[in-house]
Design an enzyme around this catalytic site. Structure first.
Site, PDB file in Angstrom:
ATOM      1  N   ASN A 132       0.857  -1.191   0.000  1.00 38.87           N
ATOM      2  CA  ASN A 132       0.000   0.000   0.000  1.00 38.87           C
ATOM      3  C   ASN A 132       0.892   1.240   0.000  1.00 38.87           C
ATOM      4  OD1 ASN A 132      -1.840   2.012   0.368  1.00 38.87           O
ATOM      5  ND2 ASN A 132      -2.760   1.170   2.241  1.00 38.87           N
ATOM      6  N   PHE A 133       0.932   1.923  -1.139  1.00 38.12           N
ATOM      7  CA  PHE A 133       1.781   3.119  -1.243  1.00 38.12           C
ATOM      8  C   PHE A 133       1.296   4.235  -0.309  1.00 38.12           C
ATOM      9  CE2 PHE A 133       4.282   2.888  -5.472  1.00 38.12           C
ATOM     10  CZ  PHE A 133       4.393   1.513  -5.384  1.00 38.12           C
ATOM     11  N   LYS A 134       0.012   4.180   0.062  1.00 36.68           N
ATOM     12  CA  LYS A 134      -0.599   5.255   0.869  1.00 36.68           C
ATOM     13  C   LYS A 134      -0.227   6.596   0.223  1.00 36.68           C
ATOM     14  CE  LYS A 134      -1.133   2.638   5.107  1.00 36.68           C
ATOM     15  NZ  LYS A 134      -1.069   2.646   6.594  1.00 36.68           N
ATOM     16  N   HIS A 156     -10.387   0.783   4.286  1.00 36.03           N
ATOM     17  CA  HIS A 156      -9.134   0.823   5.066  1.00 36.03           C
ATOM     18  C   HIS A 156      -9.348   1.706   6.304  1.00 36.03           C
ATOM     19  CE1 HIS A 156      -4.978   1.677   6.163  1.00 36.03           C
ATOM     20  NE2 HIS A 156      -4.638   0.627   5.455  1.00 36.03           N
ATOM     21  N   GLU A 203      -6.169  -5.707   9.949  1.00 31.37           N
ATOM     22  CA  GLU A 203      -5.051  -4.848  10.367  1.00 31.37           C
ATOM     23  C   GLU A 203      -5.443  -4.097  11.631  1.00 31.37           C
ATOM     24  OE1 GLU A 203      -4.673  -2.292   6.823  1.00 31.37           O
ATOM     25  OE2 GLU A 203      -2.805  -3.331   6.464  1.00 31.37           O
ATOM     26  N   ILE A 247      -0.497  -0.321  12.987  1.00 31.77           N
ATOM     27  CA  ILE A 247      -0.184   0.246  11.673  1.00 31.77           C
ATOM     28  C   ILE A 247       0.906   1.304  11.817  1.00 31.77           C
ATOM     29  CG2 ILE A 247      -1.069   1.704   9.791  1.00 31.77           C
ATOM     30  CD1 ILE A 247      -3.701   0.189   9.956  1.00 31.77           C
ATOM     31  N   GLY A 286       2.390  -3.252  10.670  1.00 28.26           N
ATOM     32  CA  GLY A 286       3.731  -3.414  11.226  1.00 28.26           C
ATOM     33  C   GLY A 286       4.587  -4.446  10.540  1.00 28.26           C
ATOM     34  N   ALA A 324       3.033  -1.252   4.212  1.00 26.84           N
ATOM     35  CA  ALA A 324       3.156   0.112   3.684  1.00 26.84           C
ATOM     36  C   ALA A 324       4.467   0.754   4.136  1.00 26.84           C
ATOM     37  CB  ALA A 324       1.966   0.960   4.130  1.00 26.84           C
ATOM     38  N   SER A 325       4.558   1.153   5.397  1.00 25.12           N
ATOM     39  CA  SER A 325       5.683   2.005   5.829  1.00 25.12           C
ATOM     40  C   SER A 325       7.047   1.315   5.724  1.00 25.12           C
ATOM     41  CB  SER A 325       5.449   2.473   7.271  1.00 25.12           C
ATOM     42  OG  SER A 325       5.196   1.369   8.125  1.00 25.12           O
TER      43      SER A 325
HETATM   44  O1  LIG Z   1      -2.098  -0.030   6.475  1.00 26.09           O
HETATM   45  C1  LIG Z   1      -1.328  -0.915   6.155  1.00 26.09           C
HETATM   46  C2  LIG Z   1      -1.445  -1.608   4.841  1.00 26.09           C
HETATM   47  O2  LIG Z   1      -2.660  -1.275   4.202  1.00 26.09           O
HETATM   48  C3  LIG Z   1      -0.183  -1.335   7.036  1.00 26.09           C
HETATM   49  O3  LIG Z   1       0.635  -0.211   7.268  1.00 26.09           O
HETATM   50  P1  LIG Z   1       2.112  -0.456   7.825  1.00 26.09           P
HETATM   51  O4  LIG Z   1       2.752  -1.532   6.977  1.00 26.09           O
HETATM   52  O5  LIG Z   1       2.780   0.862   7.676  1.00 26.09           O
HETATM   53  O6  LIG Z   1       1.970  -0.909   9.253  1.00 26.09           O
END
Ligand SMILES: O=C(CO)COP(=O)(O)O
Length: 227
Positions: A9-11, A92, A140, A145, A179, A200-201
């Site tokens: 997820n690039f967010k 989400h 999640e 997160i 995470g 994502a992160s």
């Molecule tokens: O929201 C997420 C994937 O959609 C997870 O975020 P992180 O990987 O940053 O914890």
């Protein structure tokens, strides 16, 4: 949806389409090299450019249930399909939709032949979510997160109980996120029965996003090869 899968997820971690395309192409190389499915959930404005240049499944991060007509700013299943998306995240924790719209959006996506990854924040919602018939449920816990503390390591019971709960609908996959940061986080999730991971992160804040995805893909490959 091919599983096991890594959904990145690039967010809003990257706003340059050029840099997002470079990241996507490098992740595509990892996916091809290791033979592990990776889907990219990108900002709506990037779907066309990235889906035109990368063979991976490109997802939106959200869609609205608005119909054709006088709606401003809507992103609908039809629009993202036109742009080249193969599916979308839905509900989400950072982009909720009204619960009374979820079933209809899933139906619209399915009628367009598109994947729906329905996000829930706790294991108790996995079974009800699965009964709505999405392609996958992504569980999640919001408190993890972005924390770097993976759900598979610090809350393994969420994974194992969600794996059981999703079986109310045999056609629905179970993906876990929050995470997820290391090879060990992914192999633990797979050992607990997940069909994939969302991240994502750890990927997007890295100096080398593809290297992080490569660790995740190696974990999926190694788990697949395990006796
Ligand atoms: O929201 C997420 C994937 O959609 C997870 O975020 P992180 O990987 O940053 O914890």
């Amino acid at each position: 949806m091919r599983t096991p899968i890594v959904i990145v997820n690039f967010k809003l971690y990257e706003i340059s389409i050029a840099r997002a395309l470079d990241i996507s192409k490098s992740i595509e190389q990892v996916s091809r090299k290791l033979g592990v499915e990776v889907a990219l959930a990108v900002p709506a404005t990037m779907i066309r450019e990235i889906s035109s240049n990368v063979s991976l499944p490109i997802y939106a991060q959200h869609v609205d249930d608005d119909q054709l007509g006088a709606h401003t700013g809507s992103i609908t299943p039809e629009l993202i399909k036109e742009a080249g998306a193969r599916g979308t995240l839905l509900n989400h924790s950072e982009r909720r939709i009204r619960l009374d719209q979820v079933a209809n959006v899933i139906e619209r996506l399915s009628s367009l032949g598109m994947d729906s990854v329905l996000c829930v924040d706790r294991r108790e919602l996995v079974a009800p979510a699965a009964l709505m018939g999405p392609t996958a449920v992504l569980v999640e816990p919001p408190e993890l997160i972005g924390s770097g503390r993976s759900v598979s390591k610090v809350r393994p019971e969420i994974v194992s109980e969600s794996v059981k709960a999703v079986k109310v609908n045999q056609s629905v996959r179970l993906i876990v996120g929050a995470g997820i940061s290391t090879y060990e986080d992914v192999i633990k999730a797979m050992e607990l029965g997940a069909d994939g991971v969302g991240a994502a992160s750890a990927v997007m804040k890295s100096n080398s996003p593809a290297s992080v995805v490569e660790e995740f893909a190696k974990a999926i490959r190694d788990r697949r090869l395990a006796p």
